[in-house]
Design an enzyme around this catalytic site. Structure first.
Site, PDB file in Angstrom:
ATOM      1  CG  ASP A  11      -1.534   1.650   1.397  1.00 50.50           C
ATOM      2  OD1 ASP A  11      -2.196   2.139   0.280  1.00 50.50           O
ATOM      3  OD2 ASP A  11      -1.372   2.037   2.641  1.00 50.50           O
ATOM      4  CG  ASP A  13      -2.262   8.256   0.733  1.00 51.14           C
ATOM      5  OD1 ASP A  13      -0.790   8.478   0.165  1.00 51.14           O
ATOM      6  OD2 ASP A  13      -2.742   7.742  -0.321  1.00 51.14           O
ATOM      7  CG  ASP A 174      -2.519   2.459   7.123  1.00 47.56           C
ATOM      8  OD1 ASP A 174      -1.692   2.097   5.028  1.00 47.56           O
ATOM      9  OD2 ASP A 174      -2.754   3.138   6.596  1.00 47.56           O
TER      10      ASP A 174
END
Length: 227
Positions: A11, A13, A174
């Protein structure tokens, strides 16, 4: 017999880069474009990872489809403006250890690197160029061509492009959307503690790590690389 190829999908951001300042500011500008007060920071970070056409209606549930379309465009315009003002490196800095980790994994002959992000292709290309990461990622999956996370489409396409099997693929992210996407695609999910969702929300993760140095060790342990 040669070892099978492995695929590590990142991922962006909240995982590779910390872009929360611009994300929160751009979403505030998007709300202002339709005369609404800015949402709280925690609310904005809770939807990071989703495609904009899914994220905006969640944050502005009472708005019309026309308002949502204006807000999506307002967000894009504001985000591009903020990035242009400060530059990619300052706007979306890499997390500590991210570059070293990418370099170490990229040097492993049996490991391929990819990206699965809610960003647009234009936004991802700018970020990769700004950090000089062009040579790392063999597959880049973006919101332009897929349903929003947690739909598994991005991971499935990354595996198709690289020819790597699910048992040899992992997703690093995240948010709960990343971990749910990994589970839906039948691959391992590795959650990171430094991003935008608290660890308690990463219940679908197979592993949790607190720094990038731990990722390299975890991957080598899981796949016995370099043994």
């Amino acid at each position: 017999m040669s070892a099978p190829l492995r695929l590590v999908i990142f991922d962006v951001d909240g995982t590779l880069v910390d872009s929360q300042g611009d994300i929160v500011a751009a979403m505030g500008a998007a709300f202002a474009a339709v005369g609404l007060p800015a949402p709280k920071r925690e609310a904005v970070l809770s939807i990071v990872g989703l495609s904009l056409d899914v994220a905006v209606p969640r944050l502005a549930a009472g708005g019309s489809a026309a308002d949502h379309a204006l807000m999506v465009q307002g967000y894009k315009d504001a985000y591009m403006g903020l990035r242009a003002q400060s530059g990619v490196a300052a706007s979306s800095p890499l997390y500590p250890g991210a570059l070293d980790c990418l370099e170490r994994l990229h040097a492993m002959p049996d490991v391929l690197l990819g990206i699965a992000t809610g960003k647009s292709k234009r936004g991802l290309d700018k970020l990769i160029e700004g950090h000089g990461l062009e040579h790392f990622f063999i597959t880049r999956q973006v919101a332009d061509f897929h349903p929003s996370k947690p739909h598994p489409s991005m991971i499935l396409e990354a595996m198709r492009e690289t020819g790597v099997a699910p048992e040899h693929t992992l997703m690093l992210g995240d948010t709960s959307y990343d971990m749910e996407m990994a589970a839906a695609a039948g691959v391992r999910g590795v959650g990171v503690s430094w991003g935008y969702h608290p660890k308690e929300q990463l219940c679908r993760a197979d592993h949790l790590i607190d720094d990038f140095a731990s990722l390299s060790g975890l991957i080598e342990e899981m796949w016995s690389l370099g043994a």
